[in-house]
Design a protein around this motif. Structure first.
Motif, PDB file in Angstrom:
ATOM      1  N   ASN A 127       8.525 -33.695  69.201  1.00 20.39           N
ATOM      2  CA  ASN A 127       8.458 -33.869  67.754  1.00 20.39           C
ATOM      3  C   ASN A 127       9.837 -33.628  67.141  1.00 20.39           C
ATOM      4  O   ASN A 127      10.502 -32.638  67.484  1.00 20.39           O
ATOM      5  N   PRO A 128      10.271 -34.500  66.235  1.00 17.69           N
ATOM      6  CA  PRO A 128      11.589 -34.319  65.606  1.00 17.69           C
ATOM      7  C   PRO A 128      11.536 -33.263  64.500  1.00 17.69           C
ATOM      8  O   PRO A 128      11.801 -33.547  63.323  1.00 17.69           O
ATOM      9  N   THR A 129      11.205 -32.055  64.899  1.00 19.63           N
ATOM     10  CA  THR A 129      11.055 -30.964  63.927  1.00 19.63           C
ATOM     11  C   THR A 129      11.835 -29.718  64.347  1.00 19.63           C
ATOM     12  O   THR A 129      11.655 -28.653  63.764  1.00 19.63           O
ATOM     13  N   GLY A 130      12.681 -29.823  65.365  1.00 20.49           N
ATOM     14  CA  GLY A 130      13.431 -28.658  65.827  1.00 20.49           C
ATOM     15  C   GLY A 130      14.129 -28.942  67.137  1.00 20.49           C
ATOM     16  O   GLY A 130      14.200 -30.085  67.602  1.00 20.49           O
ATOM     17  N   ASN A 164       7.327 -39.032  67.194  1.00 20.44           N
ATOM     18  CA  ASN A 164       6.129 -38.639  66.440  1.00 20.44           C
ATOM     19  C   ASN A 164       6.525 -38.373  64.981  1.00 20.44           C
ATOM     20  O   ASN A 164       6.659 -37.237  64.539  1.00 20.44           O
ATOM     21  N   ASP A 165       6.728 -39.456  64.237  1.00 19.02           N
ATOM     22  CA  ASP A 165       7.225 -39.342  62.865  1.00 19.02           C
ATOM     23  C   ASP A 165       6.125 -39.558  61.830  1.00 19.02           C
ATOM     24  O   ASP A 165       6.392 -39.899  60.683  1.00 19.02           O
ATOM     25  N   LEU A 233      13.897 -36.117  58.910  1.00 18.51           N
ATOM     26  CA  LEU A 233      13.557 -36.811  60.152  1.00 18.51           C
ATOM     27  C   LEU A 233      14.804 -37.403  60.801  1.00 18.51           C
ATOM     28  O   LEU A 233      15.031 -37.247  62.012  1.00 18.51           O
ATOM     29  N   GLU A 234      15.634 -38.048  59.990  1.00 14.51           N
ATOM     30  CA  GLU A 234      16.862 -38.643  60.527  1.00 14.51           C
ATOM     31  C   GLU A 234      17.806 -37.577  61.085  1.00 14.51           C
ATOM     32  O   GLU A 234      18.372 -37.736  62.170  1.00 14.51           O
ATOM     33  N   ALA A 235      17.931 -36.468  60.357  1.00 15.69           N
ATOM     34  CA  ALA A 235      18.824 -35.398  60.798  1.00 15.69           C
ATOM     35  C   ALA A 235      18.327 -34.754  62.090  1.00 15.69           C
ATOM     36  O   ALA A 235      19.104 -34.509  63.023  1.00 15.69           O
ATOM     37  N   LYS A 239      20.068 -34.992  65.852  1.00 13.42           N
ATOM     38  CA  LYS A 239      20.411 -33.773  66.595  1.00 13.42           C
ATOM     39  C   LYS A 239      19.842 -33.841  68.010  1.00 13.42           C
ATOM     40  O   LYS A 239      20.509 -33.480  68.989  1.00 13.42           O
ATOM     41  N   ILE A 240      18.603 -34.303  68.119  1.00 14.94           N
ATOM     42  CA  ILE A 240      17.978 -34.454  69.439  1.00 14.94           C
ATOM     43  C   ILE A 240      18.756 -35.458  70.283  1.00 14.94           C
ATOM     44  O   ILE A 240      19.037 -35.219  71.467  1.00 14.94           O
TER      45      ILE A 240
END
Length: 546
Positions: A127-130, A164-165, A233-235, A239-240
């Protein structure tokens, strides 16, 4: 299959035909490396395999086969035990592998066992959350290494990351970023209890402020939330991507869950399942008959409130991949998805595809050990250790090598202290040092031409090294087919061991015996090419000096 194995199989097939007027196939002939070199360079049990068909004793069959073998490449043979054929090759023929490696260079090890099969391999998909955690890192190392091996083996590979956006986790991320944004202007806005409390969103909020200042303070709340979601989400995804690139891991496709939802692929999948008769309604919910395909119970796919379960968009996503024309789908999933595999494969079958259209590799967690204790907290952030912390600790090469050095379905303890040791105990250092030594030898002998004839190659250490080099394409093909890159780690370790052993016993640079030196230098160069290609196949560098 190696060139030597191919030649020996053809010789045995011709001899069986000549001896018994019997046609056999290449796959019928098994060629193996004996553990004891006194039992030959290669061995075959073909006589025992044919005993029932020919209704003769294996030893008699073996004698007939051996009497009709072409001795152009074979120096001698022996029949052992109940009917094993032990084959001793002529040294000069065996050493021709060196020329093959020199000619193919960076392509040595490539093969066409995949025959262009189109494979989509999906891995990481965090997940793009961390930040990415060690479990994601191990999955990334495995997925990327498998992709490299598949490409080397002639498969048509697409490396895919499913973003997973959509769903609650992204809404919570947007609400958390909103809170951090308002806090930058000293507003008393709390991060939601079920939001994301990591420091990364503070940094993203600061970046957002630098770009738009206080633009969203008095903005319509719903419209602002859309902007927070988009920016966050983009940031997070960038980073990922940056962390994965630092890990020498890249993707061909980043595929959006939101795209699946926006373009009605979920509805398409549901309609296909309904049309095929694998859904029913119960308790105001829509259920999928996964028990028709060995699941222990049927699964809800549309809840009573009309919302989808976690499984439903995944079914639509896999249908989309199949619609894109792939012959096989491979998912690399974490250990927490173990029970999920059966229902996902059941859904694939309910859509009308064979069960093995989708294959799933489960990656077990790895414990990080430092100073004899579990390494859980990052010195950089004070929170759970992330991929970027591990890269800071040991670097990409050691991290990748250790993560794939054991089968993915086994748990492992990763000793971070061992990974940075500059000693033979550290398998990464041992292999890379071998490559650096090969480069040093070749640089020291620039005034000596490398031979293309090998009539002086005869030492047991030389021949053992050559036979191992010859096995490389076969190991690559096998590791690709089984999706087990740890087999390459085993191969690399042995190659380094055999080279060090050869170098310890055989004088390579001998100005009193230039003809032998030119041939041994060719073997060193072939070893270097093979080791570099093997390391590259798992995304590990081959340094020329250390």
């Amino acid at each position: 299959m190696s060139q030597i194995e191919n030649d020996l199989k053809l010789e045995i097939i011709k001899s069986v035909k000549k001896s018994f007027d019997l046609d056999i196939e290449m796959n019928d002939v098994i060629i193996e490396l004996p553990k004891d070199v006194s039992h030959g360079d290669y061995a075959s049990n073909i006589a025992m395999q044919l005993a029932r068909t020919l209704k003769r004793k294996p030893k008699e069959i073996a004698e007939s086969i051996c009497s009709n073998l072409n001795l152009d490449i074979i120096s001698s043979y022996e029949i052992a035990g109940p009917g094993f054929i032990n084959i001793f090759l002529k040294n000069e023929y065996l050493a021709e592998v060196i020329n093959l490696v020199l000619d193919q260079d960076e392509k040595y090890g490539h093969n066409n066992t995949g025959n262009g099969l189109k494979i989509n391999i999906e891995y990481v998909s965090a997940n793009p959350t961390g930040d990415l955690h060690p479990g994601h890192a191990r999955g990334a190392a495995l997925g990327d290494s498998v992709s490299r091996l598949l490409k080397m083996s002639g498969y048509d590979v697409t490396r895919e990351y499913y973003v997973n956006d959509a769903g609650n986790q992204i809404n919570n991320m947007a609400l958390s970023l909103r809170a951090r944004y308002f806090q930058e202007f000293n507003y008393d806005v709390e991060v939601p209890e079920d939001g994301y409390h990591g420091s990364d969103l503070i940094d993203i909020a600061k970046d957002l402020v630098s770009k738009v200042n206080d633009k969203y303070i008095n903005y319509d709340e719903e419209e602002a939330l859309i902007e927070f979601k988009k920016f966050g989400l983009e940031a997070e995804l960038n980073k990922i991507k940056a962390d994965l690139k630092a890990f020498n891991c890249e993707f061909d496709v980043f595929f959006s869950e939101q795209y699946i939802r926006d373009n009605k692929f979920v509805e398409k999948a549901l309609n296909q399942l309904k049309d095929r008769g694998y859904t029913y309604e119960k308790d105001n919910a829509l259920w999928l008959k996964t028990t028709s395909f060995n699941d222990d119970k049927d699964r809800v796919i549309v809840k009573s409130d009309g919302s989808y379960t976690y499984l439903t968009p995944d079914i639509a996503y896999h249908l989309n991949k199949l619609d894109r024309g792939y012959d096989k789908l491979v998912d690399v999933l974490g250990a927490d998805h173990h029970s999920y595999v059966v229902r996902l494969k059941a859904a694939i079958q309910a859509l009308g595809y064979e069960q093995d259209k989708l294959e799933v590799d489960i990656v077990q967690m790895a414990r990080m050990i430092k100073d004899g204790e579990e390494f859980k907290l990052s010195k950089r952030s004070g929170k759970a250790v992330a991929l970027i912390d591990l890269l800071d600790e040991v670097g990409s090469d050691a991290l990748r090598y250790f993560f794939i050095s054991r089968a993915a379905d086994t748990q492992m303890d990763f000793d971070l202290d061992m990974a940075i040791k500059r000693s033979n105990e550290n398998p990464v250092y041992y292999a890379q040092y071998a490559h650096a030594r090969m480069c040093s030898i070749l640089n020291s002998a620039k005034d000596i031409d490398i031979s293309r004839k090998f009539n002086l190659i005869s030492n047991e250490k030389e021949l053992t090294l050559i036979k191992h080099i010859n096995e490389f394409p076969k190991v690559v093909a096998d590791a690709a087919y089984t999706r087990m890159p740890h087999k390459l780690c085993n191969y690399i370790s042995k190659l380094a061991q055999y080279f060090h052993s050869f170098y310890g016993e055989c004088k390579v640079l001998d100005y009193d015996n230039i003809p032998l030196s030119t041939q041994r230098l060719a073997l060193v160069k072939a070893s270097k090419i093979t080791l570099k290609n093997a390391l590259n196949s798992i995304g590990v560098s081959a340094p020329e000096s250390m």
